[in-house]
Scaffold this motif. Structure first.
Motif, mmCIF file in Angstrom:
data_model
loop_
_atom_site.group_PDB
_atom_site.id
_atom_site.type_symbol
_atom_site.label_atom_id
_atom_site.label_comp_id
_atom_site.label_asym_id
_atom_site.label_seq_id
_atom_site.Cartn_x
_atom_site.Cartn_y
_atom_site.Cartn_z
ATOM 1 N N GLU A 1 75.546 40.601 4.940
ATOM 2 C CA GLU A 1 74.635 39.748 4.175
ATOM 3 C C GLU A 1 73.851 40.584 3.147
ATOM 4 O O GLU A 1 73.581 40.125 2.038
ATOM 5 N N ILE A 2 73.530 41.826 3.525
ATOM 6 C CA ILE A 2 72.832 42.739 2.606
ATOM 7 C C ILE A 2 73.672 43.000 1.362
ATOM 8 O O ILE A 2 73.164 42.980 0.231
ATOM 9 N N LYS A 3 74.968 43.237 1.546
ATOM 10 C CA LYS A 3 75.855 43.517 0.411
ATOM 11 C C LYS A 3 75.901 42.341 -0.562
ATOM 12 O O LYS A 3 75.842 42.506 -1.785
ATOM 13 N N LYS A 4 76.006 41.107 -0.004
ATOM 14 C CA LYS A 4 76.046 39.912 -0.855
ATOM 15 C C LYS A 4 74.721 39.727 -1.605
ATOM 16 O O LYS A 4 74.696 39.424 -2.791
ATOM 17 N N THR A 5 73.631 39.916 -0.865
ATOM 18 C CA THR A 5 72.297 39.735 -1.450
ATOM 19 C C THR A 5 72.038 40.775 -2.538
ATOM 20 O O THR A 5 71.486 40.460 -3.597
ATOM 21 N N LYS A 6 72.473 42.003 -2.282
ATOM 22 C CA LYS A 6 72.261 43.083 -3.253
ATOM 23 C C LYS A 6 73.038 42.812 -4.540
ATOM 24 O O LYS A 6 72.525 43.025 -5.643
ATOM 25 N N ARG A 7 74.277 42.330 -4.424
ATOM 26 C CA ARG A 7 75.093 42.023 -5.608
ATOM 27 C C ARG A 7 74.397 40.976 -6.477
ATOM 28 O O ARG A 7 74.322 41.106 -7.694
ATOM 29 N N LEU A 8 73.893 39.923 -5.814
ATOM 30 C CA LEU A 8 73.247 38.837 -6.546
ATOM 31 C C LEU A 8 71.929 39.313 -7.177
ATOM 32 O O LEU A 8 71.621 38.985 -8.326
ATOM 33 N N ALA A 9 71.174 40.110 -6.439
ATOM 34 C CA ALA A 9 69.891 40.623 -6.954
ATOM 35 C C ALA A 9 70.104 41.563 -8.137
ATOM 36 O O ALA A 9 69.342 41.539 -9.109
ATOM 37 N N LYS A 10 71.141 42.404 -8.065
ATOM 38 C CA LYS A 10 71.444 43.308 -9.181
ATOM 39 C C LYS A 10 71.890 42.535 -10.416
ATOM 40 O O LYS A 10 71.505 42.867 -11.538
ATOM 41 N N LYS A 11 72.688 41.506 -10.185
ATOM 42 C CA LYS A 11 73.182 40.682 -11.298
ATOM 43 C C LYS A 11 72.023 40.072 -12.074
ATOM 44 O O LYS A 11 72.066 39.960 -13.303
ATOM 45 N N HIS A 12 70.957 39.696 -11.335
ATOM 46 C CA HIS A 12 69.821 39.026 -11.973
ATOM 47 C C HIS A 12 68.605 39.942 -12.119
ATOM 48 O O HIS A 12 67.507 39.467 -12.404
ATOM 49 N N ASN A 13 68.839 41.247 -11.889
ATOM 50 C CA ASN A 13 67.798 42.246 -12.161
ATOM 51 C C ASN A 13 66.498 41.958 -11.400
ATOM 52 O O ASN A 13 65.403 42.031 -11.951
ATOM 53 N N LYS A 14 66.615 41.673 -10.106
ATOM 54 C CA LYS A 14 65.445 41.359 -9.275
ATOM 55 C C LYS A 14 65.008 42.613 -8.536
ATOM 56 O O LYS A 14 65.376 42.854 -7.380
ATOM 57 N N ILE A 15 64.209 43.434 -9.237
ATOM 58 C CA ILE A 15 63.837 44.746 -8.713
ATOM 59 C C ILE A 15 63.022 44.641 -7.424
ATOM 60 O O ILE A 15 63.265 45.371 -6.461
ATOM 61 N N ALA A 16 62.041 43.742 -7.401
ATOM 62 C CA ALA A 16 61.186 43.606 -6.217
ATOM 63 C C ALA A 16 62.012 43.231 -4.985
ATOM 64 O O ALA A 16 61.782 43.753 -3.884
ATOM 65 N N ILE A 17 62.996 42.363 -5.174
ATOM 66 C CA ILE A 17 63.845 41.949 -4.050
ATOM 67 C C ILE A 17 64.798 43.077 -3.659
ATOM 68 O O ILE A 17 65.055 43.301 -2.473
ATOM 69 N N LEU A 18 65.296 43.812 -4.644
ATOM 70 C CA LEU A 18 66.160 44.957 -4.342
ATOM 71 C C LEU A 18 65.416 45.997 -3.510
ATOM 72 O O LEU A 18 66.001 46.638 -2.616
ATOM 73 N N LEU A 19 64.122 46.163 -3.765
ATOM 74 C CA LEU A 19 63.317 47.085 -2.952
ATOM 75 C C LEU A 19 63.221 46.605 -1.509
ATOM 76 O O LEU A 19 63.295 47.407 -0.563
ATOM 77 N N GLN A 20 63.064 45.294 -1.332
ATOM 78 C CA GLN A 20 63.012 44.738 0.035
ATOM 79 C C GLN A 20 64.350 44.911 0.734
ATOM 80 O O GLN A 20 64.393 45.209 1.929
ATOM 81 N N ILE A 21 65.440 44.728 -0.020
ATOM 82 C CA ILE A 21 66.778 44.914 0.558
ATOM 83 C C ILE A 21 66.958 46.368 0.988
ATOM 84 O O ILE A 21 67.494 46.647 2.083
ATOM 85 N N ALA A 22 66.494 47.297 0.137
ATOM 86 C CA ALA A 22 66.596 48.723 0.469
ATOM 87 C C ALA A 22 65.847 49.035 1.772
ATOM 88 O O ALA A 22 66.315 49.823 2.601
#
Length: 518
Positions: free
Chosen positions: A120-141
């Motif tokens: 689920e992390i991989k899918k979420t990260k792909r979508l967040a990167k596509k839409h440049n969601k830095i704050a969410i990418l930090l939470q995923i990290a």
């Protein structure tokens, strides 16, 4: 009982579109125990009210048990509408989708399903990167780190750990850069809104201090789309504030290209895109580039159709305000006052429809430009009605540039209306207003000095002589970069010229525009 008590529920219901109302009723019916849905009954009653009247609601539902705890009932209904809106918009809202996916990661983690969580992390990260969601990418990290630790660093090595750390550091740097840049950008706009463009070397120094703070911000290795937008946005506003209009226009066009070179971004950031277009139009108008003005204005008008279903109520309101303000300003600048006045019914209707949602500043600019349109056609009483909307506004920040110039136009209106008894009092009041707000620049000082003499003149011949004296001084100020700002609101020099030549203002204005365009 007050008819206007607790209007929050009423305001929320009235903000809903037909589709949202229909969805709420479907949603609410699914979450009802029993046959009677009191929430929908209350919803329907409030929806048909022209203004919120809680007393009428109590009368209508007299004897109903839920009235005994009506504040609780209202809160529940309000929360249910919010939940329905969340569900309705979730499929079209990337943030909502990502937070749902993040929540799913946490649930899977709590169940010990770490492989599921990683997928689920991989899918979420792909979508967040596509839409440049830095704050969410930090939470995923952070979720990735948590799983690595929980699994006792299984299958982890120095390289993978280093990669995770570097990725987090880069995201943190981008977020820090955004926060620092947002701060200096906001400081600049507060100063610009309160004091306007520079009118002295001291003003320039204040803006330069903000620009120095921007230069001191450490830039990350990678600049995200949003951060690059903010850089251009900040620089264009800074150059505009210090009267370097060509540099400001260049930065705006760089920002427009930034959007057009990144397909689909304008749909994600429509407010920013429309703001860039409106500012370009404003500066092209200063350059007298009529072809460019109308090209960009047509693009602005096409935005609602381009956005279609993603056009929000908030953006629709801003487009109404900006498009009409721009059209009014262009028509006034061209001396096409008849066409400007023709927009009045639509503007009045929009201002009434969006009254609560329009910011005081947006209302003020519409009112000011409508006042100038009526002034241009010698309809001074109508002009005064519009200018009084600004002068009588209790919500408008009195430090704003437009309030000061509304006071000056107000004086001209009283002069034109031959309100000889009222004019000296109005001049005194304006002087006091400008002095308190430290707005006594050369233009205002000279203008008020001569208008005071005119108001004390004994006959029309003395007035004519005074008008001739002031014209040359005002013309000189028009060529002073610090003082020329005043003429962007209203062409006081053209007005004086019309008085000296004893010609209608609209004719002199039109002649001046055509001569400049030739």
């Amino acid at each position: 009982m007050s008819k206007t008590a607790s209007p929050a529920l009423y305001e929320l219901i009235k903000s809903l579109t037909k589709s949202e109302k229909r969805y709420f009723k479907i949603y609410a019916s699914r979450h009802t125990i029993g046959e009677v849905n009191n929430g929908i009954r209350i919803f329907d009653f409030i929806d048909q009210q022209e203004e919120f009247d809680e007393e009428a609601l109590y009368t209508h539902f007299k004897g109903e048990a839920f009235l005994n705890q009506f504040p609780i009932t209202k809160n529940r209904l309000y929360e249910q509408i919010i939940s329905a809106l969340d569900a309705f918009h979730a499929k079209n809202d990337i943030d909502a989708q990502l937070y749902t996916m993040l929540h799913a990661i946490k649930i899977l983690y709590s169940k010990g399903l770490y492989d599921h969580a990683n997928r689920e992390i991989k899918k979420t990260k792909r979508l967040a990167k596509k839409h440049n969601k830095i704050a969410i990418l930090l939470q995923i990290a952070n979720e990735e780190k948590r799983i690595i630790e929980t699994r006792g660093y299984q299958n982890a090595n120095y390289e993978t750990l280093k990669l995770h750390a570097e990725e987090s550091i880069d995201l943190t740097n981008q977020q820090d850069f955004y926060n620092n840049l947002w701060l200096v950008k906001s400081q600049l706009f507060v100063l610009l809104n309160q004091t306007g463009q520079v009118r002295s070397k001291e003003d320039v120094f204040e803006y330069e201090k903000i620009y120095d703070a921007y230069k001191a911000i450490k830039q990350p290795k990678n600049i995200s789309f949003e951060n690059q937008y903010l850089i251009y946005h900040f620089k264009s506003a800074y150059y505009f504030a210090i009267l370097e209009h060509e540099n400001s226009l260049n930065m705006l066009k760089e920002n427009l290209s930034h959007f057009k070179n990144n397909n689909g971004q304008f749909k994600k950031y429509p407010n920013q895109y429309f703001s860039i277009l409106t500012n370009i139009i404003h500066l092209e108008a200063k350059n007298g580039n009529n072809k460019a003005i109308h090209t960009y204005l047509n693009e602005l008008k096409a935005l609602p159709n381009a956005l279609k279903s993603s056009l929000t109520e908030d953006l629709a309101i801003k487009l109404f305000s900006s498009i009409n303000s721009i059209e009014l300003k262009i028509l006034n600048h061209e001396g096409n006052f008849d066409k400007a006045i023709a927009l009045a019914p639509e503007i009045k209707k929009g201002m009434e429809q969006y009254n609560a949602e329009l910011t005081p500043s947006r209302k003020a600019y519409l009112a000011f430009n409508m006042s100038i349109a009526y002034f241009g056609k010698d309809e001074f009483n109508q002009s005064l009605k519009w200018i009084n909307l600004i002068l009588n506004s209790k919500e408008l920040d009195q430090k704003e540039d437009i309030v000061s110039f509304a006071h000056l136009v107000n004086l001209l209106l009283h002069f034109e209306l031959k309100n000889n008894i009222l004019l000296p009092y109005a001049i005194k009041n304006t002087k006091r207003f400008l002095s308190k707000r430290k707005r006594t620049f050369k233009f205002e000082t000279i203008f008020l000095k001569h208008l005071t003499k005119i108001s004390n003149a004994q006959d029309k011949y003395e007035i004519e002589q005074l008008l001739q004296n002031i014209e040359s001084e005002i013309e000189a100020l028009k060529n002073d970069p610090f003082e020329s700002v005043a003429f962007e609101y209203f062409d006081f020099h053209v007005w004086l010229t019309s008085k000296v030549k004893n010609k209608p203002f609209h004719l002199v204005k039109r002649e001046a525009f055509l001569a400049k365009s030739a």
